[in-house]
Motif scaffolding. Sequence first.
Motif, PDB file in Angstrom:
ATOM      1  N   LEU A 179       0.830  -1.208   0.000  1.00 31.41           N
ATOM      2  CA  LEU A 179       0.000   0.000   0.000  1.00 31.41           C
ATOM      3  C   LEU A 179       0.866   1.260   0.000  1.00 31.41           C
ATOM      4  CD1 LEU A 179      -2.771  -1.060   2.555  1.00 31.41           C
ATOM      5  CD2 LEU A 179      -3.080  -0.683   0.096  1.00 31.41           C
ATOM      6  N   LEU A 180       1.941   1.245   0.775  1.00 28.80           N
ATOM      7  CA  LEU A 180       2.819   2.412   0.846  1.00 28.80           C
ATOM      8  C   LEU A 180       3.537   2.640  -0.486  1.00 28.80           C
ATOM      9  CD1 LEU A 180       3.687   4.587   2.834  1.00 28.80           C
ATOM     10  CD2 LEU A 180       5.608   3.130   3.497  1.00 28.80           C
ATOM     11  N   ILE A 181       3.979   1.560  -1.105  1.00 26.10           N
ATOM     12  CA  ILE A 181       4.639   1.670  -2.418  1.00 26.10           C
ATOM     13  C   ILE A 181       3.671   2.251  -3.451  1.00 26.10           C
ATOM     14  CG2 ILE A 181       5.624   0.341  -4.320  1.00 26.10           C
ATOM     15  CD1 ILE A 181       6.793  -1.554  -2.181  1.00 26.10           C
ATOM     16  N   LYS A 182       2.432   1.732  -3.448  1.00 21.19           N
ATOM     17  CA  LYS A 182       1.432   2.227  -4.389  1.00 21.19           C
ATOM     18  C   LYS A 182       1.117   3.703  -4.148  1.00 21.19           C
ATOM     19  CE  LYS A 182       0.451  -1.383  -6.932  1.00 21.19           C
ATOM     20  NZ  LYS A 182       0.674  -1.349  -8.415  1.00 21.19           N
ATOM     21  N   ALA A 183       1.073   4.087  -2.866  1.00 20.32           N
ATOM     22  CA  ALA A 183       0.771   5.485  -2.543  1.00 20.32           C
ATOM     23  C   ALA A 183       1.834   6.425  -3.092  1.00 20.32           C
ATOM     24  CB  ALA A 183       0.647   5.648  -1.020  1.00 20.32           C
ATOM     25  N   ARG A 184       3.062   5.972  -3.165  1.00 19.06           N
ATOM     26  CA  ARG A 184       4.157   6.810  -3.650  1.00 19.06           C
ATOM     27  C   ARG A 184       4.213   6.886  -5.172  1.00 19.06           C
ATOM     28  NH1 ARG A 184       8.713   4.333   0.515  1.00 19.06           N
ATOM     29  NH2 ARG A 184       8.003   5.471   2.395  1.00 19.06           N
ATOM     30  N   THR A 185       3.546   5.967  -5.831  1.00 22.64           N
ATOM     31  CA  THR A 185       3.642   5.927  -7.299  1.00 22.64           C
ATOM     32  C   THR A 185       2.422   6.496  -8.017  1.00 22.64           C
ATOM     33  OG1 THR A 185       2.773   3.651  -7.294  1.00 22.64           O
ATOM     34  CG2 THR A 185       5.174   3.925  -7.251  1.00 22.64           C
ATOM     35  N   ARG A 192      -3.733   8.786  -3.431  1.00 22.76           N
ATOM     36  CA  ARG A 192      -2.568   8.665  -2.548  1.00 22.76           C
ATOM     37  C   ARG A 192      -2.986   8.749  -1.082  1.00 22.76           C
ATOM     38  NH1 ARG A 192       0.628  11.819   0.288  1.00 22.76           N
ATOM     39  NH2 ARG A 192      -0.473  13.716  -0.390  1.00 22.76           N
ATOM     40  N   LEU A 193      -3.872   9.700  -0.757  1.00 26.51           N
ATOM     41  CA  LEU A 193      -4.335   9.849   0.620  1.00 26.51           C
ATOM     42  C   LEU A 193      -5.115   8.619   1.081  1.00 26.51           C
ATOM     43  CD1 LEU A 193      -5.458  13.601   0.613  1.00 26.51           C
ATOM     44  CD2 LEU A 193      -3.410  12.619   1.676  1.00 26.51           C
ATOM     45  N   GLN A 194      -5.913   8.062   0.201  1.00 28.07           N
ATOM     46  CA  GLN A 194      -6.684   6.871   0.545  1.00 28.07           C
ATOM     47  C   GLN A 194      -5.760   5.667   0.792  1.00 28.07           C
ATOM     48  OE1 GLN A 194      -9.471   6.467  -2.679  1.00 28.07           O
ATOM     49  NE2 GLN A 194     -10.926   7.936  -1.792  1.00 28.07           N
ATOM     50  N   LEU A 195      -4.727   5.524  -0.044  1.00 26.88           N
ATOM     51  CA  LEU A 195      -3.781   4.417   0.135  1.00 26.88           C
ATOM     52  C   LEU A 195      -2.969   4.589   1.419  1.00 26.88           C
ATOM     53  CD1 LEU A 195      -2.496   3.972  -3.538  1.00 26.88           C
ATOM     54  CD2 LEU A 195      -3.887   2.352  -2.227  1.00 26.88           C
ATOM     55  N   GLU A 196      -2.594   5.825   1.727  1.00 29.84           N
ATOM     56  CA  GLU A 196      -1.862   6.070   2.978  1.00 29.84           C
ATOM     57  C   GLU A 196      -2.748   5.790   4.185  1.00 29.84           C
ATOM     58  OE1 GLU A 196      -0.444  10.040   2.741  1.00 29.84           O
ATOM     59  OE2 GLU A 196       1.342   9.519   1.543  1.00 29.84           O
ATOM     60  N   ASP A 197      -4.025   6.153   4.077  1.00 24.67           N
ATOM     61  CA  ASP A 197      -4.964   5.876   5.159  1.00 24.67           C
ATOM     62  C   ASP A 197      -5.131   4.371   5.343  1.00 24.67           C
ATOM     63  OD1 ASP A 197      -6.948   6.968   7.088  1.00 24.67           O
ATOM     64  OD2 ASP A 197      -8.353   5.831   5.858  1.00 24.67           O
ATOM     65  N   ALA A 198      -5.239   3.640   4.228  1.00 26.96           N
ATOM     66  CA  ALA A 198      -5.348   2.173   4.300  1.00 26.96           C
ATOM     67  C   ALA A 198      -4.083   1.571   4.898  1.00 26.96           C
ATOM     68  CB  ALA A 198      -5.607   1.605   2.911  1.00 26.96           C
TER      69      ALA A 198
END
Length: 365
Positions: A179-185, A192-198
Motif C-alpha cells: 500500500l505504501l509503495i502504491k501510494a508513492r507511485t 494517494r491519501l486513501q492508500l496512505e490511510d489504508a
Amino acid sequence: KTRRKVHMLSSAKSKVTPFAVVPDAAALAHAIVDTVRDPLLVLDHDLRIVAASRAFFQIFHLIDQDVRGHLIYEIDDGQWNIPELRTILETIAKDHATVEGYEVDREFPRVGRRIMLLNARKVFYAEGAHTTTLLAFEDITDRRAVEEQVQELLREKDMLLQEMQHRVSNSLQIIASILLIKARTVQSEETRLQLEDAHQRVMSVAAVQQHLQVTGRGATIEIATYLTKLCETLAQSMIGDSRPISLKVEADAGTIVSHQAVSIGLIVTELVMNALKHAFPGVKKDAAIVVSYKVSDTDWKLAISDNGGGKPDLSAFEKKGGLGTSLVKSLAKQLDAGLETVSDSHGTAVTITHATFKTQPLKAA
C-alpha cells in the motif's frame, strides 16, 4: 429403679449386636473386600497378605495362592518391593497415620506400566493387640494417558496458533508495504491519501495483533500493560522524533479477555491516528494525547483525549462521519458500550463507557 435401669441397658445391648460377634464376620469381611471395585489388600502386623480383592487379582494378573500369606514385598517375584510403598507402610507403622493419594509410577512385567494412587489406613481392634493395614490402589493409568494426550494437543494448538499469528503478522507487513509503495507511485492526490490511510489502518491491526501474541479467545490480558505497549508502538511508528507530541497512558490495574482487548486496541489505535492527523495542524509545544482506562467492578471507561484545536462543528463532523468513525462506533457496540465525543477550543475527548446496572436490594416501605 436401679434394677430397672440395668434391665434397660441390657435390652439396648441386645438390640445393637457388635460386629465382632456376628457368626459369619469373617465371611462378611471377605465379601466386603471382594465387592470393592479398586484393588485392595489387607495386611497383618507382619505385612503378610490376609486378603485381597477380586479387582487386585484381575488387574495385576495374580491368583490367591500367589498372594495370601506372603509378605507384600515378596509377591510377584519382588515386584511389590517398591520404595514408595515401603515409605508408606513404615510411616503408618510408626505414626499411625493415614495416607491418601500417594502416587506411584511402576513398570510391572505382567501388566506393563501402571500409575496408581495408594491409600493406606491402620485398623485397631477393641479386643486383642493385633492390627491390620488396609492398602487400596486407585489405578489412574488411563486417566494419566488421557491427560498427557490433552496436554500434547494443547502444545500442538499453541504451536499452530503461534505459527498462524507469525504468518498473519508477516502478511500484514507485506500488505502495508505494498500500500505504501502504491501510494508513492500514483498520480492522483486523492488516491494517494486513501492508500496512505489504508496503510495506517493495516499497521494499526498489525500493532494490536503483535501485542496480543498467542493468547486464545478466552485468555485474559493485563489491560494497563497491553495499552502501554500498544501506545509505545504507535508512538514509535507514527510520531517518532519528527513531531513534538507526547502519547501517555493512564490505566487502572485490571484484566480483560483477549477478544475485548482486540476491540479496545483497534479503538485506541483508530482514535490516536485520528488525533495525530487532525488535532495538531500546526506545531504545539505541549501537544499531548492521553489514553485513559478507568475500571470499577464490571464498569469501565476508555477515553482518548488531546489538547489540540478541537472540531469547530462537531455535529456536522459526526453526521458526516467516515470509515474511522463507523469503525469506532461498530467496535463500541460490540463491547456493549456507549460512545460520546466532546470537543472545544481546549481539545477533543472521545469516551467509550461500559456500564452495568446492578440490582439494588429492596427497602421496606
